[in-house]
Enzyme design. Structure first.
Site, PDB file in Angstrom:
ATOM      1  N   ALA A 103      36.254   0.415 -14.090  1.00  0.00           N
ATOM      2  CA  ALA A 103      37.406   1.265 -13.809  1.00  0.00           C
ATOM      3  C   ALA A 103      38.164   1.505 -15.088  1.00  0.00           C
ATOM      4  O   ALA A 103      38.161   0.679 -15.989  1.00  0.00           O
ATOM      5  CB  ALA A 103      38.311   0.583 -12.787  1.00  0.00           C
TER       6      ALA A 103
ATOM      7  N   GLU B 166      35.665  -2.080 -24.854  1.00  0.00           N
ATOM      8  CA  GLU B 166      35.968  -3.241 -24.017  1.00  0.00           C
ATOM      9  C   GLU B 166      35.945  -2.912 -22.530  1.00  0.00           C
ATOM     10  O   GLU B 166      35.469  -3.701 -21.711  1.00  0.00           O
ATOM     11  CB  GLU B 166      37.344  -3.801 -24.374  1.00  0.00           C
ATOM     12  CG  GLU B 166      37.408  -4.546 -25.696  1.00  0.00           C
ATOM     13  CD  GLU B 166      38.712  -5.303 -25.822  1.00  0.00           C
ATOM     14  OE1 GLU B 166      38.655  -6.481 -26.204  1.00  0.00           O
ATOM     15  OE2 GLU B 166      39.773  -4.723 -25.525  1.00  0.00           O
ATOM     16  N   ASP B 167      36.450  -1.754 -22.185  1.00  0.00           N
ATOM     17  CA  ASP B 167      36.588  -1.383 -20.775  1.00  0.00           C
ATOM     18  C   ASP B 167      36.329   0.117 -20.626  1.00  0.00           C
ATOM     19  O   ASP B 167      37.254   0.927 -20.656  1.00  0.00           O
ATOM     20  CB  ASP B 167      37.998  -1.739 -20.291  1.00  0.00           C
ATOM     21  CG  ASP B 167      38.153  -1.620 -18.794  1.00  0.00           C
ATOM     22  OD1 ASP B 167      37.169  -1.269 -18.115  1.00  0.00           O
ATOM     23  OD2 ASP B 167      39.261  -1.886 -18.291  1.00  0.00           O
ATOM     24  N   PRO B 168      35.081   0.530 -20.482  1.00  0.00           N
ATOM     25  CA  PRO B 168      34.718   1.952 -20.517  1.00  0.00           C
ATOM     26  C   PRO B 168      35.370   2.773 -19.410  1.00  0.00           C
ATOM     27  O   PRO B 168      35.393   2.373 -18.248  1.00  0.00           O
ATOM     28  CB  PRO B 168      33.196   1.944 -20.368  1.00  0.00           C
ATOM     29  CG  PRO B 168      32.773   0.582 -20.785  1.00  0.00           C
ATOM     30  CD  PRO B 168      33.886  -0.328 -20.362  1.00  0.00           C
TER      31      PRO B 168
ATOM     32  N   LEU C 276      39.326   0.041 -27.374  1.00  0.00           N
ATOM     33  CA  LEU C 276      39.760  -0.150 -25.993  1.00  0.00           C
ATOM     34  C   LEU C 276      38.673   0.286 -25.023  1.00  0.00           C
ATOM     35  O   LEU C 276      38.390  -0.395 -24.029  1.00  0.00           O
ATOM     36  CB  LEU C 276      41.043   0.648 -25.744  1.00  0.00           C
ATOM     37  CG  LEU C 276      41.606   0.647 -24.319  1.00  0.00           C
ATOM     38  CD1 LEU C 276      42.054  -0.745 -23.930  1.00  0.00           C
ATOM     39  CD2 LEU C 276      42.750   1.641 -24.218  1.00  0.00           C
TER      40      LEU C 276
END
Length: 476
Positions: free
Chosen positions: A76, A184-186, A181
């Site tokens: 998410a 780390e969290d697509p 960023l």
């Protein structure tokens, strides 16, 4: 490397017709009520009439910066707090760019990350290496980030701006933070993606990244009166299709930057038909997140991985449905490059010309517009900006092309809308009609391109104008 702006080539004309007409495929949207996905509301449309103030307004950007390939992970989107404030908006005519401290403070409130704590070039580059050593950044991604930094720095320094070093550090600290960023969290894109402006304003972030690469004193806008005409038609609920050539990863940002003074609403409202690479590579996604997109798989790369062909076709069908829904709402402006890729120089002469248009792609877009239930108009749009970020000489399958970035003048022009019925009245078959219409649009694009080329590369400036293409510089 393949285009970041793709075509509707994978879709057949029958698909375009059936999806556009089928009530089962999508909800019918009243012509008086904009689609929920629409970014335009006629009641609040700002009337723009010449002459205009030369101060620039909020503008849209879409910087397609693909570095190195890493797999997309299902996750998410990360939520962050605060936003990149409106004071990031700067006036191109004055060559004013945000300073290091202002950008640092705004971005710090959004995301307190190690990259934002870097106060010097050495600290910033060291942080990339440390994250790579720690395993937080794949080595190829880290190498791409460093390469991007140096190439961007060289371009800004060559611009001669007295605060070049400050501009580079300001823009690159935020860019690298956003890239890290997403590693780390697509972020996961929907088939129809709306520009993410809050809580972090990716839109303005991208605009301010590309802005200092443009030499506005040697840049030109063609037929500004037609852009006013387009704004008026949008106000009336009409749909506008911009059939365009495609030159660089930064095309949408260039389009927005040249329109932000005279037509800020167009600059911010365009929806781009974009290829899958710009939404699956986490290293370019921070720039993609700031644009309105219809995401499809490019015909040129449909067969790259045979086992994924069926998945890609189904995804394209979903995106086509989203496009049809969008147009049913009215007041939409959509950009498409029917060549399916970026222009490239002739290998023998080195001359740049718009790549030929795919007639099927043009026809599919026309059918969608005609069956939307709203009035639609197709305008030929031309962009010349290959100098600031030229593509590789040949189309490449692998992500990770070397980026050559430069400071240079650019150009944008639009010509009158072209009627399908008028162009094809004497054609004997549907196929000939498709070809004739695509060629008419292409001929207009190449005519405008020749004028922009004379103005910028031929150093003729405003004197390069012809009866069909009147150049101006509304930002001066």
């Amino acid at each position: 490397m393949a285009s970041t702006m793709s075509t509707l080539g994978p879709f057949s004309a029958a698909q375009a017709n059936s999806l556009a007409l089928s009530n089962k495929a999508m909800p019918v949207i009243s012509s008086s009520v904009p689609s929920p996905s629409s970014t335009f509301f006629a009641a609040s449309f700002p009337r723009v009439s010449p002459p205009l103030s030369s101060s620039s307004s909020s503008s849209a950007s879409y910087f397609y910066s693909r570095l190195s390939s890493i797999a997309l992970r299902s996750a998410a989107p990360r939520l962050v707090c605060s936003c990149l404030l409106n004071s990031l908006k700067v006036r191109a005519k004055e060559d004013v760019f945000p300073g290091k401290d202002s950008l640092y403070n705004m971005a710090s409130s959004v995301s307190s990350r190690a990259f934002l704590n870097a106060r010097t070039e050495e600290e910033l580059l060291l942080r990339i290496r440390k994250e790579a050593e720690a395993g937080s950044l794949p080595s190829n991604v880290a190498a791409g980030m460093e390469e991007l930094y140096h190439n961007y720095k060289n371009a800004i320094i060559k611009s001669g701006h007295p605060k070049a070093d400050e501009i580079v550090l300001s823009n690159m600290t935020i860019a690298l933070d956003r890239i890290f960023l997403d590693v780390e969290d697509p972020f996961v894109f929907e088939p129809h993606h709306k520009a993410k402006r809050d809580p972090f304003d990716y839109y303005m972030f991208g605009q301010n990244y590309i802005r200092p690469l443009i030499d506005f004193r040697n840049s030109y806008l063609g037929n500004i009166s037609l852009f006013y005409e387009i704004e008026e038609k949008l106000k009336q609920g009409h749909n506008i299709i911009l059939v365009s050539n495609h030159q660089t990863e930064a095309d949408p940002a260039v389009i927005a930057l040249l329109l932000e003074t005279a037509c800020p609403y167009i600059a911010e409202s365009v929806t781009y038909v974009a290829g899958d690479r710009v939404i699956t590579d986490p290293l370019c996604k921070p720039f993609s997140i700031g644009r309105n997109l219809i995401c499809i798989y490019s015909k040129k790369h449909m067969l790259d991985v045979p086992e994924l062909v069926e998945m890609k076709r189904k995804a394209n069908t979903r995106s086509l449905k989203e496009m049809a829904v969008l147009l049913r709402g009215g007041s939409q402006i959509v950009w498409i490059a029917p060549s399916g890729g970026r222009d490239r120089p002739d290998p023998l002469t080195g001359e740049w010309l718009p790549a030929p248009f795919d007639a099927s792609s043009v026809d599919n877009m026309r059918r969608l517009a005609e069956h939307s239930g709203q009035p639609g108009h197709i305008y030929p749009l031309t962009i010349l900006c290959h100098d600031i970020m030229p593509p590789p000489q040949q189309v490449e399958k692998e992500i990770g092309e070397k980026r050559v970035i430069s400071f240079h003048g650019v150009g944008l022009s639009v010509a009158p809308a072209i009627s399908f019925s008028e162009v094809t009245v004497a054609c004997e078959s549907p196929e000939k009609s498709k070809d004739a219409y695509a060629q008419a649009l292409y001929n207009s694009v190449t005519e405008q391109y020749a004028v922009l080329k004379s103005a910028i590369h031929g150093q003729q400036g405003l004197a390069a104008s012809i009866p069909n293409v009147s150049l101006s510089q509304p930002w001066i």
